[in-house]
Design an enzyme around this catalytic site. Structure first.
Site, PDB file in Angstrom:
ATOM      1  N   ASP A   1     -38.872 -40.834  -6.269  1.00  0.00           N
ATOM      2  CA  ASP A   1     -38.241 -42.122  -6.506  1.00  0.00           C
ATOM      3  C   ASP A   1     -39.120 -43.052  -7.338  1.00  0.00           C
ATOM      4  O   ASP A   1     -40.164 -43.493  -6.871  1.00  0.00           O
ATOM      5  CB  ASP A   1     -37.933 -42.759  -5.145  1.00  0.00           C
ATOM      6  CG  ASP A   1     -37.186 -44.074  -5.283  1.00  0.00           C
ATOM      7  OD1 ASP A   1     -36.719 -44.383  -6.400  1.00  0.00           O
ATOM      8  OD2 ASP A   1     -37.077 -44.788  -4.283  1.00  0.00           O
TER       9      ASP A   1
ATOM     10  N   ASP B   1     -34.771 -46.136 -14.071  1.00  0.00           N
ATOM     11  CA  ASP B   1     -34.836 -45.684 -12.681  1.00  0.00           C
ATOM     12  C   ASP B   1     -34.271 -44.277 -12.527  1.00  0.00           C
ATOM     13  O   ASP B   1     -33.198 -43.973 -13.052  1.00  0.00           O
ATOM     14  CB  ASP B   1     -34.056 -46.667 -11.792  1.00  0.00           C
ATOM     15  CG  ASP B   1     -34.138 -46.285 -10.324  1.00  0.00           C
ATOM     16  OD1 ASP B   1     -35.212 -45.824  -9.887  1.00  0.00           O
ATOM     17  OD2 ASP B   1     -33.129 -46.426  -9.608  1.00  0.00           O
TER      18      ASP B   1
END
Ligand SMILES: *[C@@H]1O[C@H](CO)[C@@H](O)[C@H](O)[C@H]1NC(C)=O
Ligand SMILES: *[C@@H]1O[C@H](CO)[C@@H](O)[C@H](O)[C@H]1NC(C)=O
Ligand SMILES: *[C@@H]1O[C@H](CO)[C@@H](O)[C@H](O)[C@H]1NC(C)=O
Ligand SMILES: *[C@@H]1O[C@H](CO)[C@@H](O)[C@H](O)[C@H]1NC(C)=O
Ligand SMILES: *[C@@H]1O[C@H](CO)[C@@H](O)[C@H](O)[C@H]1NC(C)=O
Ligand SMILES: *[C@@H]1O[C@H](CO)[C@@H](O)[C@H](O)[C@H]1NC(C)=O
Ligand SMILES: *[C@@H]1O[C@H](CO)[C@@H](O)[C@H](O)[C@H]1NC(C)=O
Length: 499
Positions: free
Chosen positions: A178, A377
């Site tokens: 992540d 992201d």
């Protein structure tokens, strides 16, 4: 709004678009329009929508032999290493009866994901002045745990997983990677509350390298939320979507692809964990904050390539590579002065069919107070743009696709969809991101027109940021592109066709 739509309607009529009298031809072309175009391979996308529902779950690790063969050959420098990345649905069979229900589930999770990123940023901005004076340890707030905002579906569902060995001897786990968070953690015995995961739960008593972190350590003080119990450092991470993890902060050995080991990596040993986390055993934070894996190992760079979310292929996450891949579009990596987790890029414009959208220069600017800006992201699926930018982009795209058959879908997430059911491929306007310094990145057509049903309904894969001024480049738009973060030199590289 009404006025704007009417104006666009007339504009669309006046534009010199060639409208084919027959749509029976399987390849539809709008090349005569004078706009730059790309070709979308409709058949290939639809074929994958049929396969994704039937992937065999990769519940068990391939034998070490296979892993070795798959590992990238020829590391580029002695300190570089890599780990294989798998799209979530190829690892854990999604068990959806139709592609449409899979898409709806993904979009639900994506909305929660974006909400949690925005919450994280807002918390950082509102606590900023306090944080300068903040003692290194703050009290854990148990009441914060009992008020989940939702069921915690936001973390991981749009994400990518890696098989990582933890402990000595290594126990193998699927871990989420992540870029939007920093703290590493995994569910650990004894479980007070653990969500369901596919691998057996990590057992610290079976690892000789397990070691507790003390309260006065640098690792402990790097945490945003920590507490001290009999000189044991306790950590807590809440993701703003209702999911959280709490436990002891430890150091452990991480083994990637059964070959490169990292010693003494600080991570949470989670005894109370709630959320879904895509069924992964835990999470490795690749953000820019000091507790992240990338910061701890002082990675000078890392790069990943995200394979199509509907494929069962895998790619790699590389650390400390020595050079950007050839043909990279390189842009400056920016940091938010108020929060160091996210990776920002200086997006200055977007063009459709070669035509620049008339966006004010400040649209995507990250300002001194930490607001606005565009982050890259890995865990967000659909790119979010500030409202004005989204509507200008969508309207221009609609104008240049008036010759394509529109489709209305049952759900409300996307507002621009097409019926490509009678086509094998289709010519569509190009779409490019433009960055400061004059660099531009042209997206492949499948990175902005995605199937939402197996029968040929495709939608324009962008969405407006809900209430926030933050824009997010999501993983649909990054697919097939190697995204490199040269941390040492503050450069982000995008290298198309490089998985
Ligand atoms: C990555 O490279 C940096 C800079 O060369 C070095 O300090 C660091 O130790 C390397 N990390 C690993 C895990 O090899
Ligand atoms: C921090 O506080 C100072 C004055 O105490 C104020 O001028 C500044 O705007 C504050 N910054 C933020 C981000 O709230
Ligand atoms: C991979 O791990 C297994 C057990 O986890 C071990 O037996 C084997 O020797 C390892 N292979 C390499 C190349 O490290
Ligand atoms: C990937 O999908 C293809 C097509 O469905 C299938 O033939 C192949 O066996 C799958 N591979 C794995 C590892 O699941
Ligand atoms: C920063 O950006 C936000 C959102 O665009 C805006 O509301 C705010 O006024 C800006 N602040 C400064 C100091 O420019
Ligand atoms: C695809 O299926 C949906 C119902 O699931 C339907 O509404 C839509 O019209 C279909 N599209 C085509 C092109 O058949
Ligand atoms: C971003 O790009 C704009 C336009 O080129 C430039 O004016 C601005 O200074 C850049 N911002 C940063 C932080 O580099």
């Amino acid at each position: 709004m009404g006025l704007k739509n009417t104006a666009l309607f007339f504009l669309a009529i006046l534009l010199p678009l060639h409208i084919s009298p027959s749509s029976s031809s399987s390849v539809f072309s709008s090349e005569t329009s004078g706009f730059a175009t790309s070709v979308l391979d409709v058949s290939a996308s639809l074929e994958q929508t049929r396969q994704v529902l039937f992937f065999t779950p990769k519940r068990f690790p391939p034998s070490p032999q296979q892993e070795q063969e798959q590992t990238r050959t020829a590391p580029t420098s002695s300190s570089s290493f890599s780990v294989r990345l798998h799209p979530r649905d190829a690892v854990f069979n999604p068990h959806h009866r139709s592609y449409k229900s899979l898409v709806l589930a993904r979009l639900d999770h994506d909305t929660a994901r974006v909400k949690s990123l925005v919450t994280k940023l807002q918390v950082a901005l509102s606590h900023n002045n306090m944080s300068d004076l903040r003692p290194t340890e703050t009290e854990l707030q148990p009441e914060a745990l009992s008020t989940p905002v939702s069921s915690g579906t936001g973390q991981g569902s749009g994400g990518y997983l890696a098989r990582v060995g933890i402990g000595q001897p290594p126990q193998q786990f699927y871990m989420l990677l992540d870029t939007g968070s920093d703290v590493n953690w995994l569910q650990s015995k004894p479980c007070v509350d653990c969500y369901q995961q596919s691998d057996p739960i990590f057992d610290p008593s079976e690892s000789s390298s397990y070691s507790l972190v003390t309260c006065d350590s640098q690792e402990c003080s790097a945490l945003d939320t920590s507490a001290c119990l009999y000189d044991k450092c306790l950590y807590q991470v809440s993701y703003g979507d209702g999911s959280f993890t709490v436990g002891e902060y430890i150091t452990e050995t991480l083994t990637f692809d059964n070959s490169s080991s990292l010693y003494g990596v600080a991570m949470g040993c989670g005894h109370v964990n709630e959320g879904l986390f895509a069924g992964a055993a835990g999470l490795l934070g690749l953000g820019g904050g000091s507790p992240s894996l990338t910061s701890q190992i002082k990675a000078s760079s890392f790069s990943y390539c995200l394979v199509d979310r509907d494929s069962n292929k895998s790619s790699t996450l590389d650390f400390n590579y020595s050079a950007l891949p050839g043909h990279s579009v390189t842009v400056p990596l920016l940091r938010n002065p108020k929060m160091n987790t996210f990776y920002y890029v200086n997006l200055t414009g977007i063009s459709v069919g070669g035509r620049m959208l008339p966006l004010p220069a400040s649209t995507f600017a990250l300002n001194d107070s930490g607001r606005g800006g565009v982050i890259v992201d890995s865990g967000t699926t659909i790119t979010r743009l500030r409202r004005l930018a989204y509507y200008l982009l969508r309207d221009e795209f609609r104008i240049q696709t008036v010759n394509l058959r529109p489709s209305t879908t049952g759900d409300t997430f996307f507002d621009t969809c097409y019926d490509f059911s009678s086509l094998t491929s289709v010519t569509v306007p190009t779409l490019s991101f433009h960055f400061s310094g004059g660099k531009s990145l042209r997206l492949p057509a499948k990175n902005y027109l995605i199937p939402v049903e197996s029968n040929g309904t495709f939608c324009f894969a962008f969405a407006p940021s809900s209430s926030s001024s933050l824009s997010i480049i999501g993983n649909v738009q990054q697919q097939g592109t190697r995204v490199s973060f040269d941390i040492a030199n503050s450069i982000v590289g995008f290298s198309p066709d490089n998985c």
